[in-house]
Enzyme design. Sequence first.
Site, PDB file in Angstrom:
ATOM      1  N   ILE A   1       4.680   6.272  13.649  1.00  0.00           N
ATOM      2  CA  ILE A   1       3.757   7.284  13.138  1.00  0.00           C
ATOM      3  C   ILE A   1       2.397   6.840  13.641  1.00  0.00           C
ATOM      4  O   ILE A   1       1.810   5.889  13.138  1.00  0.00           O
ATOM      5  CB  ILE A   1       3.821   7.408  11.609  1.00  0.00           C
TER       6      ILE A   1
ATOM      7  N   THR B   1      -3.496   8.922   5.733  1.00  0.00           N
ATOM      8  CA  THR B   1      -4.737   8.151   5.810  1.00  0.00           C
ATOM      9  C   THR B   1      -5.651   8.699   6.895  1.00  0.00           C
ATOM     10  O   THR B   1      -6.850   8.923   6.677  1.00  0.00           O
ATOM     11  CB  THR B   1      -4.418   6.677   6.116  1.00  0.00           C
TER      12      THR B   1
ATOM     13  N   LYS C   1       7.802   3.780   6.750  1.00  0.00           N
ATOM     14  CA  LYS C   1       6.672   3.579   7.656  1.00  0.00           C
ATOM     15  C   LYS C   1       6.173   2.172   7.386  1.00  0.00           C
ATOM     16  O   LYS C   1       5.566   1.892   6.347  1.00  0.00           O
ATOM     17  CB  LYS C   1       5.572   4.607   7.429  1.00  0.00           C
TER      18      LYS C   1
ATOM     19  N   ARG D   1      -4.192  -1.676   2.601  1.00  0.00           N
ATOM     20  CA  ARG D   1      -4.956  -0.621   1.919  1.00  0.00           C
ATOM     21  C   ARG D   1      -4.605  -0.518   0.439  1.00  0.00           C
ATOM     22  O   ARG D   1      -5.454  -0.195  -0.381  1.00  0.00           O
ATOM     23  CB  ARG D   1      -4.708   0.743   2.578  1.00  0.00           C
TER      24      ARG D   1
ATOM     25  N   TYR E   1      -4.297   0.786  -5.827  1.00  0.00           N
ATOM     26  CA  TYR E   1      -5.303   0.435  -6.822  1.00  0.00           C
ATOM     27  C   TYR E   1      -4.696  -0.075  -8.133  1.00  0.00           C
ATOM     28  O   TYR E   1      -5.083  -1.131  -8.618  1.00  0.00           O
ATOM     29  CB  TYR E   1      -6.265   1.601  -7.115  1.00  0.00           C
TER      30      TYR E   1
ATOM     31  N   TYR F   1       5.918   4.543   2.642  1.00  0.00           N
ATOM     32  CA  TYR F   1       4.802   4.095   3.485  1.00  0.00           C
ATOM     33  C   TYR F   1       4.217   2.827   2.866  1.00  0.00           C
ATOM     34  O   TYR F   1       3.560   2.875   1.824  1.00  0.00           O
ATOM     35  CB  TYR F   1       3.764   5.217   3.575  1.00  0.00           C
TER      36      TYR F   1
END
Length: 295
Positions: free
Chosen positions: A206, A49, A166, A143, A112, A138
Amino acid sequence: MDRKGSEFAGVSVALTTPFVNGEVDYDRFAEQVEFQIAAGVDCLCPVGTTGESPTLSHDEHERVIAFVVEKTSGRTKVMPGTGSNSTAEAVRLTKFAERAGADAALQVAPYYNKPTQEGFYQHYKRLAEECGLPQCVYNIPGRTAKNIEPETIVRLAELENIAVVKEATGSLDQCSRILAETNLTVLSGDDSLTLPMMAVGASGSISVVANLVPGDVKAMVAAAAAGDFAAAREQHFKLFALCRDMLGLATNPIPVKAAMKLLGRDNGEMLLPMTPLEEPLVEKLRGSLTAYGLL
């Protein structure tokens, strides 16, 4: 407990990608890689990202992976972002990263299209079975629009190549469940929550803010890993305002790119639709960097 993926404990840096006139600035990128290696970080995570992977072309994405692997020359691990909302595309990118010499792959949850929990499982199962690299799941529902539930991660933990999570849900309860119910290594995906997560058993982070102050992030994580939570708290509170700005002033990586520009380590350029930090917020950020002693 011996955890899968424990070789990725410590500080991984979610690298920014420098640009000039809309193209990746590889000379500046090399400087940033050397800056991180000199600080002794444990792993570099390009094209996530923070590295603006959504706006890089597929060719650029692959070039950045190969470039970072080549520049590190084994001096630190490399875990590039190779995720996609298309399973086939994620497999293709991950196989490229494996051929390029990466050490692991950072796999953002498909975004999405909002898969079911079974869809998440089948996505990661295919990656684990078709790719040889250790996979880092992740999970960032802020998001991607959907959480990978702990029950799904428990199922995924049974697959050999699923090694790391993550954890960027912002939920210590979810982090605690993953740590209690699996043998996976968990890394914080939120800088301000790294210490609380390590208090319940996470193994590091991270980090975005480590683009600016990798040594301080490493000091906090090392202190927590050694059980010296008094020293870790001191570092946590020192870092807290910077962590808040990196996540709170605007969407990542807008604030960190602005900070890198103020520090003379980047020109601040991003690819649309990402736009520069608004000037009143730049001044707020300048104040935080000054208070920290960076300016």
